[in-house]
Scaffold this motif. Structure first.
Motif, short mmCIF file in Angstrom:
data_model
loop_
_atom_site.label_atom_id
_atom_site.label_comp_id
_atom_site.label_asym_id
_atom_site.label_seq_id
_atom_site.Cartn_x
_atom_site.Cartn_y
_atom_site.Cartn_z
N UNK B 55 0.82 -1.22 0.00
CA UNK B 55 0.00 0.00 0.00
C UNK B 55 0.86 1.27 0.00
N UNK B 56 2.13 1.16 0.42
CA UNK B 56 3.04 2.30 0.33
C UNK B 56 3.33 2.70 -1.11
N UNK B 57 3.16 1.77 -2.03
CA UNK B 57 3.31 2.07 -3.46
C UNK B 57 1.95 2.37 -4.09
N UNK B 59 -1.00 3.68 -2.74
CA UNK B 59 -1.66 4.95 -2.42
C UNK B 59 -1.10 6.13 -3.23
N UNK B 60 0.24 6.26 -3.33
CA UNK B 60 0.76 7.34 -4.20
C UNK B 60 0.36 7.15 -5.66
N UNK B 63 -3.17 8.38 -6.13
CA UNK B 63 -3.18 9.84 -6.10
C UNK B 63 -2.71 10.41 -7.43
N UNK B 64 -1.65 9.76 -7.99
CA UNK B 64 -1.12 10.23 -9.27
C UNK B 64 -2.15 10.05 -10.37
N UNK B 67 -4.57 12.78 -10.11
CA UNK B 67 -4.03 14.05 -10.63
C UNK B 67 -4.02 14.05 -12.16
N UNK B 84 -10.84 7.63 2.23
CA UNK B 84 -10.88 8.15 0.86
C UNK B 84 -11.32 7.03 -0.06
N UNK B 86 -12.03 5.85 -3.99
CA UNK B 86 -11.65 6.14 -5.37
C UNK B 86 -12.60 5.46 -6.34
#
Lengths: 152, 119
Positions: B55-57, B59-60, B63-64, B67, B84, B86
């Motif tokens: 999840x450390x990879x 979640x970013x 988000x990307x 964006x 959150x 999605x």
């Protein structure tokens, strides 16, 4: 301050101001998800030590912050290869010139003290020249890279 | 300094595997976000589907993708706290369809090439 808050404070140091609050909220959610999963597995609420272990398993704050703010490198692709080559040549030339100047001054010096003074002066001027060369080469390549990407 | 050939091969293999996975994770995430999901749910679904991701990879990455306009997200209270959620955007659906077609074409091409080497 809880282990989660301490970790988030460390991560937020590396984040840009305009995205900080949102990313920290995201990460807090991620950590709380892990806490919930661990509590479901263990059957009891996690104590501060257990939360600390969970946080310790996360990547270093600077690494996790970097994942959120991935940016194109300042000088990218094949240009980076030429950038390092040009910097290396500039450093060699500048070092060579200032070594030669020091050598010439040392030959003409009348005492060891004069040699020392000349050496220090060469070091100082050479260091400044290296800094200036680094800044100039870097700026030129950044401009080339920006122009290249604008054309893409 | 000599490099242990076994260690070199493993490092090279790990790097190549990571390259191979990078694009498929985006495709996988878009595929599971046809319906609204929370981040942990996305991870669990991907893992269950054979696409392990930390999840450390993840979640970013989510988000990307947001964006980039491929996902939309909303904070909502779920249970005792805000989470959150999605979901794929209309633009994300278009991109998913194109990426999926590209992926299937590439997979078919690779399969044909591999048949030639393994037969």
């Amino acid at each position: 301050m809880s282990p989660i808050d301490q970790y988030l404070k460390s991560v937020s140091f590396w984040l840009p101001a305009r995205k900080r609050a949102d990313i920290v909220a995201d990460l807090r959610g991620l950590l709380l998800d892990r806490v919930e999963a661990a509590e479901r597995k263990s059957g009891h609420p996690l104590g501060e030590d257990e939360q600390g272990s969970l946080v310790a398993a996360m990547e270093a704050p600077v690494i996790i912050a970097a994942r959120y703010v991935e940016q194109r490198p300042v000088i990218s692709g094949i240009l980076a290869f030429f950038y390092w080559r040009v910097l290396a040549v500039a450093a060699l030339v500048i070092t060579g010139i200032h070594t030669a100047i020091f050598g010439a001054n040392a030959v003409q010096a009348r005492s060891p003290a004069e040699i020392g003074t000349s050496g220090l002066a060469s070091l100082y001027r050479g260091g400044l020249a290296l800094l200036l060369a680094f800044a100039t080469v870097t700026l030129i390549f950044i401009l080339i890279d920006r122009h290249r990407h604008r054309l893409d | 300094m000599t490099v242990d050939p076994v260690d070199f091969s493993r490092r090279t293999l790990d790097a190549l595997r990571q390259e191979l996975r990078r694009g498929t994770l985006v495709l996988g995430a878009l595929a599971v976000l046809g319906e609204e999901r929370h981040g942990a749910d996305v991870r669990d679904t991907l893992v269950a589907g054979g696409l392990p991701i930390d999840d450390g990879a993840l979640y970013p990455m989510l988000r990307r993708l947001e964006e980039q306009g491929l996902l939309v997200s909303e904070w909502r209270t779920d249970g005792s706290r805000k989470k959150r959620f999605y979901q794929m955007s209309p633009a994300g659906a278009v991109v998913l369809a194109k990426l999926a077609r590209d992926w299937l074409n590439q997979a078919a091409a690779i399969e044909a090439l591999l048949e030639g080497t393994t037969s």
